[in-house]
Design a protein around this motif. Structure first.
Motif, PDB file in Angstrom:
ATOM      1  N   GLN A  43      58.163  47.827  34.471  1.00 23.41           N
ATOM      2  CA  GLN A  43      58.070  46.629  35.285  1.00 23.41           C
ATOM      3  C   GLN A  43      58.476  45.396  34.493  1.00 23.41           C
ATOM      4  N   ARG A  44      58.791  44.368  35.232  1.00 27.41           N
ATOM      5  CA  ARG A  44      59.110  43.102  34.591  1.00 27.41           C
ATOM      6  C   ARG A  44      57.852  42.248  34.520  1.00 27.41           C
ATOM      7  N   PHE A  45      57.980  41.129  33.886  1.00 27.18           N
ATOM      8  CA  PHE A  45      56.789  40.336  33.572  1.00 27.18           C
ATOM      9  C   PHE A  45      55.967  39.946  34.801  1.00 27.18           C
ATOM     10  N   ASN A  46      56.608  39.224  35.695  1.00 24.79           N
ATOM     11  CA  ASN A  46      55.859  38.760  36.862  1.00 24.79           C
ATOM     12  C   ASN A  46      55.471  39.894  37.793  1.00 24.79           C
ATOM     13  N   GLU A  47      56.289  40.928  37.755  1.00 22.40           N
ATOM     14  CA  GLU A  47      55.977  42.120  38.535  1.00 22.40           C
ATOM     15  C   GLU A  47      54.653  42.711  38.036  1.00 22.40           C
ATOM     16  N   LEU A  48      54.601  42.789  36.727  1.00 23.68           N
ATOM     17  CA  LEU A  48      53.407  43.323  36.079  1.00 23.68           C
ATOM     18  C   LEU A  48      52.205  42.425  36.328  1.00 23.68           C
ATOM     19  N   ARG A  49      52.509  41.170  36.379  1.00 25.03           N
ATOM     20  CA  ARG A  49      51.446  40.195  36.599  1.00 25.03           C
ATOM     21  C   ARG A  49      50.798  40.397  37.956  1.00 25.03           C
ATOM     22  N   ARG A  50      51.626  40.770  38.923  1.00 24.18           N
ATOM     23  CA  ARG A  50      51.096  41.025  40.268  1.00 24.18           C
ATOM     24  C   ARG A  50      50.342  42.355  40.301  1.00 24.18           C
ATOM     25  N   SER A  51      50.763  43.264  39.459  1.00 22.59           N
ATOM     26  CA  SER A  51      50.103  44.576  39.429  1.00 22.59           C
ATOM     27  C   SER A  51      48.686  44.484  38.880  1.00 22.59           C
ATOM     28  N   VAL A  52      48.498  43.540  37.992  1.00 27.84           N
ATOM     29  CA  VAL A  52      47.168  43.349  37.405  1.00 27.84           C
ATOM     30  C   VAL A  52      46.662  41.974  37.831  1.00 27.84           C
ATOM     31  N   PRO A  53      46.111  41.922  39.015  1.00 32.13           N
ATOM     32  CA  PRO A  53      45.792  40.674  39.703  1.00 32.13           C
ATOM     33  C   PRO A  53      45.067  39.611  38.878  1.00 32.13           C
ATOM     34  N   ALA A  54      44.048  40.018  38.180  1.00 33.45           N
ATOM     35  CA  ALA A  54      43.171  39.021  37.564  1.00 33.45           C
ATOM     36  C   ALA A  54      43.704  38.479  36.243  1.00 33.45           C
ATOM     37  N   VAL A  55      44.786  39.034  35.775  1.00 31.08           N
ATOM     38  CA  VAL A  55      45.259  38.626  34.450  1.00 31.08           C
ATOM     39  C   VAL A  55      46.014  37.297  34.502  1.00 31.08           C
ATOM     40  N   THR A  56      45.829  36.507  33.484  1.00 28.32           N
ATOM     41  CA  THR A  56      46.591  35.265  33.399  1.00 28.32           C
ATOM     42  C   THR A  56      47.826  35.521  32.559  1.00 28.32           C
ATOM     43  N   GLN A  57      48.782  34.609  32.645  1.00 27.68           N
ATOM     44  CA  GLN A  57      50.024  34.802  31.907  1.00 27.68           C
ATOM     45  C   GLN A  57      49.781  34.828  30.401  1.00 27.68           C
ATOM     46  N   LYS A  58      48.848  34.029  29.979  1.00 25.44           N
ATOM     47  CA  LYS A  58      48.542  33.990  28.550  1.00 25.44           C
ATOM     48  C   LYS A  58      48.015  35.332  28.061  1.00 25.44           C
ATOM     49  N   SER A  59      47.048  35.836  28.789  1.00 21.08           N
ATOM     50  CA  SER A  59      46.454  37.107  28.410  1.00 21.08           C
ATOM     51  C   SER A  59      47.470  38.235  28.520  1.00 21.08           C
ATOM     52  N   LEU A  60      48.288  38.176  29.559  1.00 17.57           N
ATOM     53  CA  LEU A  60      49.288  39.218  29.747  1.00 17.57           C
ATOM     54  C   LEU A  60      50.295  39.197  28.606  1.00 17.57           C
TER      55      LEU A  60
END
Lengths: 127, 127
Positions: free
Chosen positions: B37-54
């Motif tokens: 997955q790509r970054f923002n894609e992954l970000r949507r996959s893990v709902p509660a995560v923030t960009q910093k933490s991701l």
DNA sequence: CGGGATCCAGTCGGATACTG
DNA sequence: CAGTATCCGACTGGATCCCG
């Protein structure tokens, strides 16, 4: 036999794993698996732990049914901690974790060296 | 006694497990195991995560050789993350962890209820 | 001896803003 | 889109004192 996703990693699962697989819990459980111990005894078994962290860890493990707390005497107060039946089911997990980490550690260290060398040409980004 | 313990839980092992089994890593790895997955894609996959933490999680996993980071395009910048061969060896572990937590969760919740009820009977801490 | 209470510094993680 | 940089509140973990 093994689906790619047998069950989702729910918050409840994550919470439990977090409470049981955290920094001190593994070491405390590992030490208690060998033999039941008392507070200060356990404290010596896990050198770097402070009283506060040990207390918190034991409370958490006790709350989750992983260890049992037994009052032995009332006079100078003796407390014995031991792994519960539920807690002993963790031994396999810990063992598997340990085995895995042992097997991949060399590769991981290689990867780390490569990463630390590839990325920051300006260097100085170690932990 | 038990030779089932191949090696002690050294700091190095603990460190590795901590970097890989932490709060977000499990979920990120789980998600990446399904598909790259790509970054923002992954970000949507893990709902509660923030960009910093991701970002931090991905960097850490990448450093430990668990995931690979591939630059796909340079124009609007596309980055693909995928589990490495080394990272895929974790699937069994995660699976075992998940299976264990699932199997013991009922008992754990019972233990929690008992613990919460046994201790502070003098105070109804219901907020 | 076992552990609760407190103070305090360091760290983590979230929100926001900005860049290539 | 994929981050980096920054501010900041919350939580963590250590040290200390004290009580049963």
């Amino acid at each position: 036999m093994h689906e790619t996703t047998p069950a989702a990693l729910t918050p409840a699962h994550r919470e439990l794993l977090d409470q049981v697989l955290d920094k001190w819990s593994l070491q405390v459980l590992e030490s208690l698996c060998e033999r039941p111990q008392r507070f200060n005894e356990l404290r010596r078994s896990v050198p770097a732990v402070t009283q506060k962290s040990l207390t918190a860890t034991l409370r958490r493990l006790e709350r989750n049914g992983m260890v049992e707390r037994n009052l032995l005497s009332s006079r100078p107060v003796a407390v014995e901690y031991r792994v519960s039946a539920l807690g002993s089911t963790l031994q396999d997990l810990v063992d598997a974790l340990l085995a895995w980490s042992t097997s991949v550690l060399p590769d991981v260290e290689t990867a780390r060296a490569a990463f630390d060398g590839t990325g920051p040409d300006t260097a100085s980004l170690s932990r």
